[in-house]
Motif scaffolding. Sequence first.
Motif, PDB file in Angstrom:
ATOM      1  N   LEU B 155       0.923  -1.295  -0.012  1.00 41.15           N
ATOM      2  CA  LEU B 155      -0.030  -0.156  -0.045  1.00 41.15           C
ATOM      3  C   LEU B 155       1.013   1.323  -0.028  1.00 41.15           C
ATOM      4  O   LEU B 155       0.679   2.212  -0.660  1.00 41.15           O
ATOM      5  CB  LEU B 155      -0.908  -0.010   1.116  1.00 41.15           C
ATOM      6  CG  LEU B 155      -2.039  -0.896   1.354  1.00 41.15           C
ATOM      7  CD1 LEU B 155      -2.871  -1.336   2.794  1.00 41.15           C
ATOM      8  CD2 LEU B 155      -2.957  -0.556   0.070  1.00 41.15           C
ATOM      9  N   SER B 159       1.312   4.584  -3.122  1.00 38.83           N
ATOM     10  CA  SER B 159       0.595   5.762  -2.951  1.00 38.83           C
ATOM     11  C   SER B 159       1.447   6.880  -3.053  1.00 38.83           C
ATOM     12  O   SER B 159       2.646   6.895  -3.611  1.00 38.83           O
ATOM     13  CB  SER B 159       0.366   5.918  -1.325  1.00 38.83           C
ATOM     14  OG  SER B 159       1.529   5.774  -0.719  1.00 38.83           O
ATOM     15  N   ARG B 160       0.738   8.084  -2.871  1.00 35.41           N
ATOM     16  CA  ARG B 160       1.463   9.371  -3.011  1.00 35.41           C
ATOM     17  C   ARG B 160       2.620   9.529  -2.206  1.00 35.41           C
ATOM     18  O   ARG B 160       3.645  10.132  -2.721  1.00 35.41           O
ATOM     19  CB  ARG B 160       0.323  10.500  -2.681  1.00 35.41           C
ATOM     20  CG  ARG B 160       0.943  11.946  -2.417  1.00 35.41           C
ATOM     21  CD  ARG B 160      -0.137  12.845  -2.228  1.00 35.41           C
ATOM     22  NE  ARG B 160       0.226  14.471  -1.979  1.00 35.41           N
ATOM     23  CZ  ARG B 160       0.615  14.759  -0.981  1.00 35.41           C
ATOM     24  NH1 ARG B 160       0.448  13.999   0.220  1.00 35.41           N
ATOM     25  NH2 ARG B 160       0.803  15.894  -0.762  1.00 35.41           N
ATOM     26  N   PHE B 161       2.233   8.818  -0.942  1.00 38.76           N
ATOM     27  CA  PHE B 161       3.595   8.846   0.033  1.00 38.76           C
ATOM     28  C   PHE B 161       4.626   8.139  -0.556  1.00 38.76           C
ATOM     29  O   PHE B 161       5.718   8.597  -0.433  1.00 38.76           O
ATOM     30  CB  PHE B 161       3.010   8.130   1.219  1.00 38.76           C
ATOM     31  CG  PHE B 161       4.141   8.082   2.452  1.00 38.76           C
ATOM     32  CD1 PHE B 161       4.389   9.182   3.238  1.00 38.76           C
ATOM     33  CD2 PHE B 161       4.500   6.764   2.766  1.00 38.76           C
ATOM     34  CE1 PHE B 161       5.193   8.945   4.236  1.00 38.76           C
ATOM     35  CE2 PHE B 161       5.598   6.678   3.796  1.00 38.76           C
ATOM     36  CZ  PHE B 161       5.724   7.751   4.543  1.00 38.76           C
ATOM     37  N   ARG B 163       5.547   7.333  -3.593  1.00 36.31           N
ATOM     38  CA  ARG B 163       5.825   7.963  -4.642  1.00 36.31           C
ATOM     39  C   ARG B 163       6.942   9.177  -4.109  1.00 36.31           C
ATOM     40  O   ARG B 163       8.230   9.328  -4.782  1.00 36.31           O
ATOM     41  CB  ARG B 163       4.942   8.871  -5.510  1.00 36.31           C
ATOM     42  CG  ARG B 163       4.361   7.698  -6.466  1.00 36.31           C
ATOM     43  CD  ARG B 163       3.565   8.654  -7.787  1.00 36.31           C
ATOM     44  NE  ARG B 163       2.563   9.306  -7.048  1.00 36.31           N
ATOM     45  CZ  ARG B 163       1.357   9.283  -6.665  1.00 36.31           C
ATOM     46  NH1 ARG B 163       0.968   7.926  -6.882  1.00 36.31           N
ATOM     47  NH2 ARG B 163       0.444  10.044  -6.126  1.00 36.31           N
ATOM     48  N   ARG B 300      -1.027  -2.151 -19.370  1.00 34.79           N
ATOM     49  CA  ARG B 300      -0.818  -1.223 -18.238  1.00 34.79           C
ATOM     50  C   ARG B 300      -1.535  -0.074 -18.132  1.00 34.79           C
ATOM     51  O   ARG B 300      -1.466   0.678 -19.477  1.00 34.79           O
ATOM     52  CB  ARG B 300       0.754  -0.687 -18.010  1.00 34.79           C
ATOM     53  CG  ARG B 300       1.758  -1.626 -17.531  1.00 34.79           C
ATOM     54  CD  ARG B 300       2.021  -1.334 -15.876  1.00 34.79           C
ATOM     55  NE  ARG B 300       2.827  -2.413 -15.547  1.00 34.79           N
ATOM     56  CZ  ARG B 300       4.049  -1.866 -15.449  1.00 34.79           C
ATOM     57  NH1 ARG B 300       4.454  -0.857 -15.829  1.00 34.79           N
ATOM     58  NH2 ARG B 300       4.884  -2.576 -14.895  1.00 34.79           N
ATOM     59  N   GLN B 301      -2.429   0.133 -17.193  1.00 29.60           N
ATOM     60  CA  GLN B 301      -2.970   1.546 -17.245  1.00 29.60           C
ATOM     61  C   GLN B 301      -2.005   2.451 -16.845  1.00 29.60           C
ATOM     62  O   GLN B 301      -1.020   2.019 -16.313  1.00 29.60           O
ATOM     63  CB  GLN B 301      -4.231   1.538 -16.110  1.00 29.60           C
ATOM     64  CG  GLN B 301      -5.071   0.606 -16.236  1.00 29.60           C
ATOM     65  CD  GLN B 301      -5.678   0.569 -14.852  1.00 29.60           C
ATOM     66  OE1 GLN B 301      -5.062   0.367 -13.943  1.00 29.60           O
ATOM     67  NE2 GLN B 301      -7.150   0.589 -14.643  1.00 29.60           N
ATOM     68  N   SER B 302      -2.141   3.685 -17.141  1.00 26.27           N
ATOM     69  CA  SER B 302      -1.218   4.604 -16.839  1.00 26.27           C
ATOM     70  C   SER B 302      -0.864   4.866 -15.191  1.00 26.27           C
ATOM     71  O   SER B 302      -0.171   4.833 -14.511  1.00 26.27           O
ATOM     72  CB  SER B 302      -1.730   6.060 -17.114  1.00 26.27           C
ATOM     73  OG  SER B 302      -1.201   6.126 -18.734  1.00 26.27           O
ATOM     74  N   LEU B 303      -2.116   4.673 -14.534  1.00 25.08           N
ATOM     75  CA  LEU B 303      -2.143   4.522 -13.070  1.00 25.08           C
ATOM     76  C   LEU B 303      -1.641   3.125 -12.642  1.00 25.08           C
ATOM     77  O   LEU B 303      -2.468   2.275 -12.297  1.00 25.08           O
ATOM     78  CB  LEU B 303      -3.498   4.997 -12.486  1.00 25.08           C
ATOM     79  CG  LEU B 303      -3.443   5.069 -10.857  1.00 25.08           C
ATOM     80  CD1 LEU B 303      -2.554   5.822 -10.369  1.00 25.08           C
ATOM     81  CD2 LEU B 303      -4.927   5.292 -10.573  1.00 25.08           C
ATOM     82  N   SER B 304      -0.473   2.840 -13.102  1.00 23.53           N
ATOM     83  CA  SER B 304      -0.155   1.198 -12.620  1.00 23.53           C
ATOM     84  C   SER B 304      -0.077   1.269 -11.161  1.00 23.53           C
ATOM     85  O   SER B 304       0.187   2.009 -10.387  1.00 23.53           O
ATOM     86  CB  SER B 304       1.231   1.100 -13.114  1.00 23.53           C
ATOM     87  OG  SER B 304       2.202   1.815 -12.812  1.00 23.53           O
ATOM     88  N   SER B 307       4.027  -0.590 -10.547  1.00 21.38           N
ATOM     89  CA  SER B 307       5.237  -0.286 -11.368  1.00 21.38           C
ATOM     90  C   SER B 307       6.472  -0.060 -10.357  1.00 21.38           C
ATOM     91  O   SER B 307       7.535  -0.301 -10.674  1.00 21.38           O
ATOM     92  CB  SER B 307       5.080   1.155 -12.061  1.00 21.38           C
ATOM     93  OG  SER B 307       4.693   2.296 -10.960  1.00 21.38           O
TER      94      SER B 307
END
Lengths: 291, 315, 258
Positions: B155, B159-161, B163, B300-304, B307
């Motif tokens: 998780l 997440s933004r965290f 990344r 792959r969607q862009s919001l993988s 990744s």
Amino acid sequence: MFWQQLINGIALGSTYALIALGYTMVYGIIQLINFAHGEIYMVGAFAALVFVMIFKMNIFLAMVLAMAVCLLMGVVIEFIAYRPLRRSSRLSALISAIGVSTFLSTLVLLIFGADAKGFPDHVFPVVQIHIGSAEISSLQLLIIGISALLMLSLEFIVHHTKIGKAMRATSQDYTTAALMGVNVNLVISFTFALGSALAAAGGVLVGIYFNAVSFNMGLMAGLKAFAAAVLGGIGSIPGAMLGGVLLGVVEVLGVAAGYSSYRDAIAFAILVGVLMFKPTGLLGQKIQKKV
Amino acid sequence: MIGEYLENLVNLVDAYYLQIFVNIGIAIILALGLNLVTGVTGQLSLGHAAFMSIGAFTGGILTIKLGMPFSVNLISSGLMAAFFGVLIGFPILRLSGDYLAIATLGFAEILKVILLNLDITNRALGLSVPLPNTPIPLPIYVWLTVLLVIAAMILIQNSRFGRALRAIREDEIAAETMGINTTLYKIQAFAIGAFTAGLGGCLYAHFIAYINPSDFGFSKSVDILNMVVLGGLGSIPGSVLGASLLTAAPEFLRFMERYRMLVYGALLVFLMIFRPNGLLGGVSVRQLVCKALGIKPRPRQSLSTDSNMEGRRVK
Amino acid sequence: MPLLTMERVSVRFGGLVAVNQLDLEVRQGEILALIGPNGAGKSTVFNLITGIYRPTEGTIRFREEMINDKQPHDIAMRGISRTFQTIHLFNELSVFENVLIGAHTQGKSGLFGALGGFLPAKRREERSLASLARECLELVQLDSKTEELAKNLSYGEQRRLEIARALAVKPSLLLLDEPAAGMNPQEKKELMELIRQIQASGISILMVEHDMKFVMGLSDRIVVLDYGAKIAEGLPEEVRFNPAVIEAYLGKGVSGQC
Ligand SMILES: Nc1ncnc2c1ncn2[C@@H]1O[C@H](COP(=O)(O)OP(=O)(O)OP(=O)(O)O)[C@@H](O)[C@H]1O
Ligand SMILES: [Mg+2]
């Protein structure tokens, strides 16, 4: 009492300084904490031990040979474990250095066993010399004398020889030095050679001083010497000398003041304190990272 | 009732293998925590074992003195380690790269010396830790924790965290200019790493039943680092694999027992030079699974979502 | 009211005064070019505005607020973003992720948000960040390369990716440090178009660039820096024939292509 501890501290500190020089020179040139440096010091002590015990050599000859052995070892380690990583990240090189360190100490453990070994008693005649209320042993004089001699030679090499000039140029600006035709590989090998030889001398002196040589002596001494290098200002040669002696003195005084069970923590407390409050150390220069 | 049932279940497994399984589980917990700090965020920590020791002693002492329920005990151990993580992280995470590594090592050694001198840790004699106060068998606890930690790490990484942590590893200055409070994020990563190490330490203490501050020295930290590097820095499956391999190998390869550290040392050098991404670095586990099952991976969607399951080169 | 104001800002590195008593204003909606010979201190001005360096003296205000002592991330949150002269991409991450990280300012969830990543609100936030990132990539025409690693892009693509990443911050002031460096004429033309588009969307731009045709064709005003000090300021045609400017460039052997 104080003077006595001061003498003890300076003797111990000189050996830290000898090791710290290797860290500081290598760091100055390739920004790598040569984690294996402490093990080189340890191997130096073992090499001299072998020369004295098995080949019955004179301690001074043994020391010179041990320095030669470690000099070669330093160059080989750099060649195998660090040179291929020069273009990689610094993290990779640091991890590789930790690998070398683990490898060497385990190797010595497997060969010589876990017990501490000692030099024979007669290896260097110990006499006490009284100065006022304090006394200094011939061994301490030897340690301080040899350390001073080696450090003066180093100063001479760095400031008055061609290769020394190349070393200074490379540590100022690696890329420019390379562009100006300095043989950077040679300079780096030479730096490892010098640093490793000094560490070996330190190892032999400490081995005689405490009459104990063991496979795990490198880690702690190496870390303390690194602390000394940081204290003095990493990259600075006089800084390493100053930091080493200071650290030795503080440690001995701390132990004398009754903190003997915290002995090893003293060096680290200094290390962490310097890193946090004055990362450039006593004699280092502040560099603002260019963006 | 349930405890008894689980106990019987666990007893079905051969004791020798059970012990290996538990050790692997603990190793995975430790490796995943360090992976977040070093693999994902790029901050080399050489003192991970110190946080393990805080968890081990907190857990041990809580069981000895208070006989606390184990689940409370476990969480307290993690929190205590996290607290120290923040305490230590706050001043030193401003340091970069190798300075940080050395500072973590310095703190770890200081902590070891302090623990060796405290009465409550029984000084250099070490502590005998009694059985934990829980009906659920310890191996089950260990593996439940493993699963929770894996889930949390997945998780976090997606997440933004997570990344932001990767951005810090890749380029700290650019990360700052993108609005990422790098100091805060590094401290948080450090705290989570310490928290999981605390969990691992507490489980370890109760499983081994005897702990000594000297068990958590530099070489333990290097052990854990090895697992992460072998698996591939930044890769969750990599850390799991690395921890499993390095824990099991000495059991199955007899020669490894004596030469373990020798092999580990050489391995680190070798990996850095020839495979800096570790075993699973750059490998997409999802694609491998799909291939094995003979299905075509979804485009792959862009919001993988995975990744970042791939290990990244060390920065 | 100007968007950004620098008042008598100086910065010293040791003995070197890299920026000297600089007064500078970026007005709402304009494209302001900052030019000057190599080493004049242009990038240093960018580093001062974005909080990477601290001014030795003077004040920097953004929307009236002093930002001298703010951290770079604070400044980004307030709406200033930038590109770098030497490319600073997240090399081992995908193009898409680079831009997603740029969109950091537009999200909220932190550590605990991450642990609740399966909750609908969190998924919604992720989706909105992703669509913002996709928009930015489309704008710079990199939407066909989302899964490439940033390091594998061509030089011109990397420069555009930096712009996309900076746009994802949703800035009101965008700083571009030599955006056209290393580009061929065709790419430069497209870049000019892109920068105009960005301006049209309401973002003010401060730009450092050596290519005079590019600067003259694009900027509303120009400020000229030499040895850290401002030597001229005005409309493009005023600056072009200013003797002090010609002197500064010629005296140093024409580093720009004027
Ligand atoms: N961190 C720093 N430490 C020391 N000097 C610096 C630092 N950053 C910049 N300088 C110096 O300040 C001066 C201005 O540099 P700056 O990079 O701002 O120039 P510039 O105008 O962007 O030049 P260019 O057109 O070459 O990019 C230069 O002499 C540079 O060496
Ligand atoms: Mg510049």
